[in-house]
Write a protein that holds these residues in place. Structure first.
Motif, PDB file in Angstrom:
ATOM      1  N   ALA A 224       0.844  -1.198   0.000  1.00 45.91           N
ATOM      2  CA  ALA A 224       0.000   0.000   0.000  1.00 45.91           C
ATOM      3  C   ALA A 224       0.876   1.244   0.000  1.00 45.91           C
ATOM      4  O   ALA A 224       1.968   1.251   0.563  1.00 45.91           O
ATOM      5  N   GLU A 225       0.363   2.266  -0.666  1.00 40.32           N
ATOM      6  CA  GLU A 225       1.065   3.555  -0.697  1.00 40.32           C
ATOM      7  C   GLU A 225       0.048   4.643  -0.390  1.00 40.32           C
ATOM      8  O   GLU A 225      -0.977   4.766  -1.062  1.00 40.32           O
ATOM      9  N   LEU A 226       0.333   5.440   0.644  1.00 36.88           N
ATOM     10  CA  LEU A 226      -0.578   6.482   1.095  1.00 36.88           C
ATOM     11  C   LEU A 226       0.165   7.814   1.170  1.00 36.88           C
ATOM     12  O   LEU A 226       1.360   7.849   1.446  1.00 36.88           O
ATOM     13  N   ILE A 227      -0.559   8.905   0.915  1.00 42.24           N
ATOM     14  CA  ILE A 227      -0.006  10.248   1.054  1.00 42.24           C
ATOM     15  C   ILE A 227      -0.801  10.983   2.125  1.00 42.24           C
ATOM     16  O   ILE A 227      -2.036  11.084   2.031  1.00 42.24           O
ATOM     17  N   PHE A 228      -0.101  11.473   3.162  1.00 44.73           N
ATOM     18  CA  PHE A 228      -0.743  12.188   4.258  1.00 44.73           C
ATOM     19  C   PHE A 228      -0.302  13.647   4.266  1.00 44.73           C
ATOM     20  O   PHE A 228       0.761  13.990   3.749  1.00 44.73           O
ATOM     21  N   GLN A 229      -1.124  14.484   4.874  1.00 44.50           N
ATOM     22  CA  GLN A 229      -0.706  15.857   5.109  1.00 44.50           C
ATOM     23  C   GLN A 229       0.384  15.875   6.173  1.00 44.50           C
ATOM     24  O   GLN A 229       0.440  15.013   7.047  1.00 44.50           O
ATOM     25  N   ARG A 230       1.248  16.863   6.120  1.00 37.03           N
ATOM     26  CA  ARG A 230       2.440  16.925   6.977  1.00 37.03           C
ATOM     27  C   ARG A 230       2.089  16.959   8.472  1.00 37.03           C
ATOM     28  O   ARG A 230       2.828  16.433   9.302  1.00 37.03           O
ATOM     29  N   ASN A 231       0.927  17.529   8.807  1.00 34.57           N
ATOM     30  CA  ASN A 231       0.568  17.662  10.221  1.00 34.57           C
ATOM     31  C   ASN A 231       0.108  16.352  10.859  1.00 34.57           C
ATOM     32  O   ASN A 231      -0.263  16.326  12.040  1.00 34.57           O
ATOM     33  N   GLN A 232       0.120  15.258  10.104  1.00 34.44           N
ATOM     34  CA  GLN A 232      -0.294  13.960  10.638  1.00 34.44           C
ATOM     35  C   GLN A 232       0.890  13.117  11.140  1.00 34.44           C
ATOM     36  O   GLN A 232       0.704  11.968  11.560  1.00 34.44           O
ATOM     37  N   LEU A 233       2.095  13.684  11.099  1.00 38.19           N
ATOM     38  CA  LEU A 233       3.292  12.899  11.409  1.00 38.19           C
ATOM     39  C   LEU A 233       3.230  12.238  12.787  1.00 38.19           C
ATOM     40  O   LEU A 233       3.562  11.054  12.940  1.00 38.19           O
ATOM     41  N   GLY A 234       2.822  12.992  13.817  1.00 44.05           N
ATOM     42  CA  GLY A 234       2.772  12.428  15.159  1.00 44.05           C
ATOM     43  C   GLY A 234       1.880  11.206  15.239  1.00 44.05           C
ATOM     44  O   GLY A 234       2.224  10.188  15.839  1.00 44.05           O
ATOM     45  N   LYS A 235       0.712  11.280  14.598  1.00 41.84           N
ATOM     46  CA  LYS A 235      -0.226  10.154  14.603  1.00 41.84           C
ATOM     47  C   LYS A 235       0.326   8.966  13.818  1.00 41.84           C
ATOM     48  O   LYS A 235       0.109   7.805  14.180  1.00 41.84           O
ATOM     49  N   LEU A 236       1.066   9.250  12.755  1.00 47.74           N
ATOM     50  CA  LEU A 236       1.580   8.168  11.907  1.00 47.74           C
ATOM     51  C   LEU A 236       2.575   7.291  12.646  1.00 47.74           C
ATOM     52  O   LEU A 236       2.672   6.089  12.388  1.00 47.74           O
ATOM     53  N   TYR A 237       3.331   7.879  13.596  1.00 50.33           N
ATOM     54  CA  TYR A 237       4.291   7.075  14.348  1.00 50.33           C
ATOM     55  C   TYR A 237       3.597   6.080  15.281  1.00 50.33           C
ATOM     56  O   TYR A 237       4.240   5.185  15.817  1.00 50.33           O
ATOM     57  N   ASP A 238       2.292   6.231  15.474  1.00 47.01           N
ATOM     58  CA  ASP A 238       1.535   5.249  16.244  1.00 47.01           C
ATOM     59  C   ASP A 238       1.300   3.969  15.445  1.00 47.01           C
ATOM     60  O   ASP A 238       0.970   2.927  16.026  1.00 47.01           O
ATOM     61  N   PHE A 239       1.451   4.049  14.113  1.00 46.72           N
ATOM     62  CA  PHE A 239       1.058   2.924  13.264  1.00 46.72           C
ATOM     63  C   PHE A 239       2.148   2.428  12.321  1.00 46.72           C
ATOM     64  O   PHE A 239       2.064   1.287  11.847  1.00 46.72           O
ATOM     65  N   PHE A 240       3.154   3.259  12.032  1.00 46.21           N
ATOM     66  CA  PHE A 240       4.123   2.887  11.006  1.00 46.21           C
ATOM     67  C   PHE A 240       5.558   2.995  11.510  1.00 46.21           C
ATOM     68  O   PHE A 240       5.866   3.772  12.421  1.00 46.21           O
ATOM     69  N   LEU A 241       6.444   2.208  10.874  1.00 49.93           N
ATOM     70  CA  LEU A 241       7.853   2.219  11.211  1.00 49.93           C
ATOM     71  C   LEU A 241       8.552   3.403  10.551  1.00 49.93           C
ATOM     72  O   LEU A 241       8.066   3.948   9.548  1.00 49.93           O
ATOM     73  N   GLU A 242       9.697   3.758  11.094  1.00 54.56           N
ATOM     74  CA  GLU A 242      10.467   4.869  10.544  1.00 54.56           C
ATOM     75  C   GLU A 242      10.784   4.658   9.066  1.00 54.56           C
ATOM     76  O   GLU A 242      10.682   5.582   8.254  1.00 54.56           O
ATOM     77  N   GLU A 243      11.180   3.409   8.710  1.00 57.90           N
ATOM     78  CA  GLU A 243      11.557   3.136   7.324  1.00 57.90           C
ATOM     79  C   GLU A 243      10.363   3.110   6.370  1.00 57.90           C
ATOM     80  O   GLU A 243      10.545   3.099   5.149  1.00 57.90           O
ATOM     81  N   GLU A 244       9.157   3.104   6.900  1.00 61.79           N
ATOM     82  CA  GLU A 244       7.957   3.130   6.041  1.00 61.79           C
ATOM     83  C   GLU A 244       7.485   4.555   5.758  1.00 61.79           C
ATOM     84  O   GLU A 244       6.590   4.761   4.958  1.00 61.79           O
ATOM     85  N   ILE A 245       8.102   5.531   6.431  1.00 61.50           N
ATOM     86  CA  ILE A 245       7.669   6.928   6.340  1.00 61.50           C
ATOM     87  C   ILE A 245       8.708   7.765   5.607  1.00 61.50           C
ATOM     88  O   ILE A 245       9.895   7.737   5.942  1.00 61.50           O
ATOM     89  N   GLN A 246       8.250   8.497   4.584  1.00 63.37           N
ATOM     90  CA  GLN A 246       9.115   9.447   3.870  1.00 63.37           C
ATOM     91  C   GLN A 246       8.527  10.849   4.040  1.00 63.37           C
ATOM     92  O   GLN A 246       7.393  11.106   3.611  1.00 63.37           O
ATOM     93  N   ILE A 247       9.280  11.735   4.677  1.00 59.34           N
ATOM     94  CA  ILE A 247       8.787  13.075   4.987  1.00 59.34           C
ATOM     95  C   ILE A 247       9.221  14.053   3.896  1.00 59.34           C
ATOM     96  O   ILE A 247      10.407  14.161   3.587  1.00 59.34           O
ATOM     97  N   HIS A 248       8.259  14.764   3.323  1.00 60.54           N
ATOM     98  CA  HIS A 248       8.526  15.796   2.320  1.00 60.54           C
ATOM     99  C   HIS A 248       8.133  17.155   2.895  1.00 60.54           C
ATOM    100  O   HIS A 248       7.767  17.258   4.073  1.00 60.54           O
ATOM    101  N   ASN A 249       8.196  18.202   2.102  1.00 60.80           N
ATOM    102  CA  ASN A 249       7.931  19.552   2.600  1.00 60.80           C
ATOM    103  C   ASN A 249       6.535  19.686   3.203  1.00 60.80           C
ATOM    104  O   ASN A 249       6.358  20.136   4.331  1.00 60.80           O
ATOM    105  N   ASN A 250       5.515  19.304   2.437  1.00 58.95           N
ATOM    106  CA  ASN A 250       4.128  19.493   2.881  1.00 58.95           C
ATOM    107  C   ASN A 250       3.354  18.179   3.021  1.00 58.95           C
ATOM    108  O   ASN A 250       2.204  18.189   3.453  1.00 58.95           O
ATOM    109  N   THR A 251       3.972  17.086   2.612  1.00 58.18           N
ATOM    110  CA  THR A 251       3.276  15.800   2.642  1.00 58.18           C
ATOM    111  C   THR A 251       4.177  14.714   3.228  1.00 58.18           C
ATOM    112  O   THR A 251       5.375  14.898   3.385  1.00 58.18           O
ATOM    113  N   ILE A 252       3.550  13.595   3.521  1.00 55.61           N
ATOM    114  CA  ILE A 252       4.269  12.419   4.018  1.00 55.61           C
ATOM    115  C   ILE A 252       3.809  11.213   3.206  1.00 55.61           C
ATOM    116  O   ILE A 252       2.612  10.957   3.081  1.00 55.61           O
ATOM    117  N   LYS A 253       4.768  10.493   2.666  1.00 53.18           N
ATOM    118  CA  LYS A 253       4.457   9.288   1.911  1.00 53.18           C
ATOM    119  C   LYS A 253       4.722   8.069   2.794  1.00 53.18           C
ATOM    120  O   LYS A 253       5.788   7.934   3.379  1.00 53.18           O
TER     121      LYS A 253
END
Length: 308
Positions: A224-253
């Motif tokens: 699965a591939e999902l794109i989140f808004q940047r302000n969701q980063l804190g919540k994403l660490y509740d569900f995903f590993l560091e290596e599954e998260i790619q942080i960009h300027n305004n979005t998170i893949k």
């Protein structure tokens, strides 16, 4: 403190130390020295090899050949056992306090086992957790007695059915409790969410044991591939590993693998408009279909509210 508890406390103290003075025991148990002497006599009459040492550094003890080796478990192992017992108490309402105190008394020094706090095993409100723990107790009793249960169950879509099940094991996953059981209505194994079990009754019939089944043998993983808004980063660490998260300027893949047999839509709806599903296509379609249903429901409700 009733006598049986006091005798147990004295026995634990004698197992933990070579010699214990009557004064020490009296202060610890908040009774008189005369009471301690009577308790020691009771222990001796029960067959325990209690010995008395006279003199300035005297007291009472047990014969060395009888003593339990307090290093049967290391302090680290004892700590792990105590933490597990505390978790079990919080999750399943097991009364383990006496056992915990025994293990703490067998520790080699006065350091307290208090470095772990454990409050809530699930994502539910406190009131729901209390209700669920009552069900857990009934399910564990049925499993222990190898008996069937009749349950009134509400499915995800609201269908209410009466089922006769043979419970096998209890599972805590994704913040909720489930019971794995053979369902006579479906003639197959099923997972029932405890919050959706509205009534349950123990039946005096031997349960039908589940056939052995390899864990994971039917799991099919998809990427699965999902794109989140940047302000969701804190919540994403509740569900995903560091290596599954790619942080960009305004979005998170986020890129990860998931079990295709499990419904991912309720999880995605937690993020509302802050997530876009890129792939797989079938998940994207299911998600946007659900969003359209919600949007249509809101529009229909708004139209009804304007009817004069």
């Amino acid at each position: 403190m009733i006598k049986i508890e006091r005798l147990l406390s004295i026995l634990v103290a004698l197992l933990n130390k070579e010699i214990v003075s009557a004064d020490e025991l009296a202060k610890k148990l908040e009774v008189s020295k005369r009471t301690i002497y009577r308790d020691i006599e009771s222990l001796g009459l029960s067959g325990l090899p209690v010995i008395t040492i006279h003199g300035r550094n005297g007291g009472v003890g047990l014969m060395p050949s009888y003593k339990m080796d307090k290093y049967l478990f290391s302090d680290e192992e004892k700590q792990k056992i105590i933490e597990s017992l505390r978790m079990q108490h919080n999750m399943l309402q097991e009364d383990n306090q006496v056992l915990i105190e025994k293990l703490e008394n067998l520790k080699g020094n006065d350091e307290s086992f208090s470095n772990l706090s454990f409050y809530s095993p699930t994502i539910h409100r406190t009131e729901i957790e209390k209700e669920t723990k009552v069900k857990l107790s009934a399910l564990r009793e049925a499993i222990a007695q190898k008996k069937k249960l009749e349950i009134k169950y509400t499915s995800l879509n609201g269908e209410i059915t009466i089922r006769v099940i043979s419970p096998s094991n209890i599972v805590l996953t994704d913040g909720s409790w489930y019971i794995n059981a053979y369902c006579e209505k479906r003639k197959d194994r099923r997972m029932f969410k405890l919050t959706r079990i509205r009534e349950l009754l123990l039946i005096d019939e031997e349960l039908i044991p589940l056939e052995a089944k390899e864990i994971g043998e039917t799991i099919i993983y998809k990427q699965a591939e999902l794109i989140f808004q940047r302000n969701q980063l804190g919540k994403l660490y509740d569900f995903f590993l560091e290596e599954e998260i790619q942080i960009h300027n305004n979005t998170i893949k986020v890129t990860f693998k998931y079990d295709s047999n499990r419904k991912l839509i309720p999880f995605l709806l937690m993020f509302g408009s802050t997530v876009n599903v890129i792939k797989p296509h079938i998940l994207k379609q299911e998600y946007y279909n659900e969003l359209n249903k919600i949007s249509k429901k809101i529009n229909d409700d708004n139209q009804l509210s304007y009817i004069p």
